[in-house]
Design an enzyme around this catalytic site. Sequence first.
Site, PDB file in Angstrom:
ATOM      1  N   GLU A  47       8.150   1.723  11.827  1.00 53.60           N
ATOM      2  CA  GLU A  47       9.297   2.613  11.580  1.00 53.60           C
ATOM      3  C   GLU A  47       8.702   4.005  11.478  1.00 53.60           C
ATOM      4  OE1 GLU A  47      12.303   1.763  11.684  1.00 53.60           O
ATOM      5  OE2 GLU A  47      12.337  -0.377  11.245  1.00 53.60           O
TER       6      GLU A  47
ATOM      7  N   LYS B 218       0.885  -1.174   0.000  1.00 55.55           N
ATOM      8  CA  LYS B 218       0.000   0.000   0.000  1.00 55.55           C
ATOM      9  C   LYS B 218       0.919   1.219   0.000  1.00 55.55           C
ATOM     10  CE  LYS B 218      -2.496   3.404   1.809  1.00 55.55           C
ATOM     11  NZ  LYS B 218      -1.957   4.542   1.032  1.00 55.55           N
TER      12      LYS B 218
ATOM     13  N   CYS C 119      13.071  10.853   7.827  1.00 60.13           N
ATOM     14  CA  CYS C 119      12.833  10.425   9.224  1.00 60.13           C
ATOM     15  C   CYS C 119      14.057  10.616  10.096  1.00 60.13           C
ATOM     16  CB  CYS C 119      12.402   8.973   9.234  1.00 60.13           C
ATOM     17  SG  CYS C 119      13.579   7.888   8.417  1.00 60.13           S
TER      18      CYS C 119
ATOM     19  N   GLU D 183       8.535  16.921  15.339  1.00 60.19           N
ATOM     20  CA  GLU D 183       9.072  16.584  14.024  1.00 60.19           C
ATOM     21  C   GLU D 183       8.422  17.523  12.998  1.00 60.19           C
ATOM     22  OE1 GLU D 183       7.802  12.951  11.978  1.00 60.19           O
ATOM     23  OE2 GLU D 183       9.895  12.576  11.450  1.00 60.19           O
TER      24      GLU D 183
END
Length: 494
Positions: A263, A187, A297, A396
Amino acid sequence: MKISQEQVFERAKQASLWAGNLIEGHLGHQHKLENRTPIDNSLIGYIEDGDAEDIDAAVLVARNTFNQGTWRDLSPQERKIVMLKWAELISKHSEELAALDCIDAGKPISECLNTDLPATVETFYWYAEAIDKLFGKIAPTSQQELGLIIHEPIGVVGAVLPWNFPAQMFAWKVAPALAVGNSVIVKPAELTSLSAFRLVELAYEAGVPKGALSLVCGLGEKVGEALGRHHDVDVVSFTGSTDVGRLFLKYSAESNLKEIVLECGGKSPQVVFEDADIDAAIPHILAAAFWNMSENCSCGSRLIVHEKVKQSLLTQLVTALKDWKVGDPRLADVAIGPMVEQAHFEKVRSFLDITIKEGGRLVAGGNIHHDIGSGWYIEPTIFDDVTSQMSLFKHEVFGPILAVTSFKTDDEAIALANDTQYGLAASFYSQNIHRALHVARCINAGTVSVNGFSEGNITTPFGGFRQSGFGGKDNGLEAFEQYTQTKVIWFIHQ
Ligand code: NAD
């Protein structure tokens, strides 16, 4: 490798600009979502608006293929031959795939060509080569018994991908999961499905059975949730935001307790001690902070610097940053393209205002380039005097805004570095080997790099601590642990 702007257009035109579902025996349906490029917000094609029925169909095919052993029961050598052929095809189509990621995500073409695609190809070769070198174990038993410890594929694997490294994240998950014999349903992120579509087409061309690999495109809250809640999916390997990662734990708890590998996000520190080789550190610090528009990330978004060297370091950073050209990512010399979509751009931009309001001091950048394409172009920006209480230190951002904070003692530096809910990566700079070892052990992160910025390479496991994720690692032989289960077969001599 160099590719001109015209060549990027041409490559992208040659490639399919339609990303539909690829499920054996099923025709796609007509519902489509518009796909716009962040470069200038123009319509470049469509992706299929998949739904829970598509996931049901894909899971049924995946389960049947797994149970029939069509792919799983091939010998490792046979699977390896197919995977190697796939790697070769990906290598052959690298420019096309790079162009697709460039126009789909707004990533600089030079990065796509020189970093993402080579890493993608390497990942496929590496896992293809690894699968016939995996051994089980024999337990230390008496003569009357024999204990075999073996690793079997788990079954049906869902791979849920983010938009920031579309081809590479596909490779990190799909290559090891498929190599060991699972059936995999991919996906992709709805913003970046094009390279995933081409990668699956190339897989079929290489000989991967269609039932062993499906693609379901569409929105996270429809397709992603259906995959997460499906009762016949055995594992979901997810890369994306911490908030959505949390949802996958809920989906699993409320369905079949499928294994969830997360993750997720990060707020990684870069620590510069007073004995660092500053000249050598500069390019690494900037790469950690601004590579891929900081939509990364492991982005080193918090620069924690000894007060004695802060001023000279900042002066050098600001000078070197002038080489980071902002512009149309199809141009070979551009380092900073647009934010991936308008909503994300607005979120990143809000941190400029918030940080000034909270007392940050702007030392570089801060401008929006309204004159380029979509206008979602933000200059690489540095704020000094950022304290651990400020939003920029805590959250973030996933955009090119670097927070600078100073320290006086090593203990203070370590405490600042660890002052985060995340623990994905960290880098630090010192020429003192004793300090380096001590600090590396004290920093709470899955990857700690010394005197440079690195996520390691395909041989080393990648993944975070704390809210950056858990449940398994990508890369290295460790990635196989996500996609296999350990079985003991015990013989008793009668
Ligand atoms: P995201 O969480 O918004 O989306 C990731 C995937 O989840 C997409 O495929 C999306 O369609 C799907 N999704 C979204 N909402 C969903 C829902 N309600 N239910 C089920 N699925 C849903 O993440 P993103 O914005 O695509 O990527 C950026 C994030 O990914 C950042 O936080 C970044 O740190 C993280 N990331 C982590 C790593 C790593 O290895 N740790 C690597 C790359 C990116």
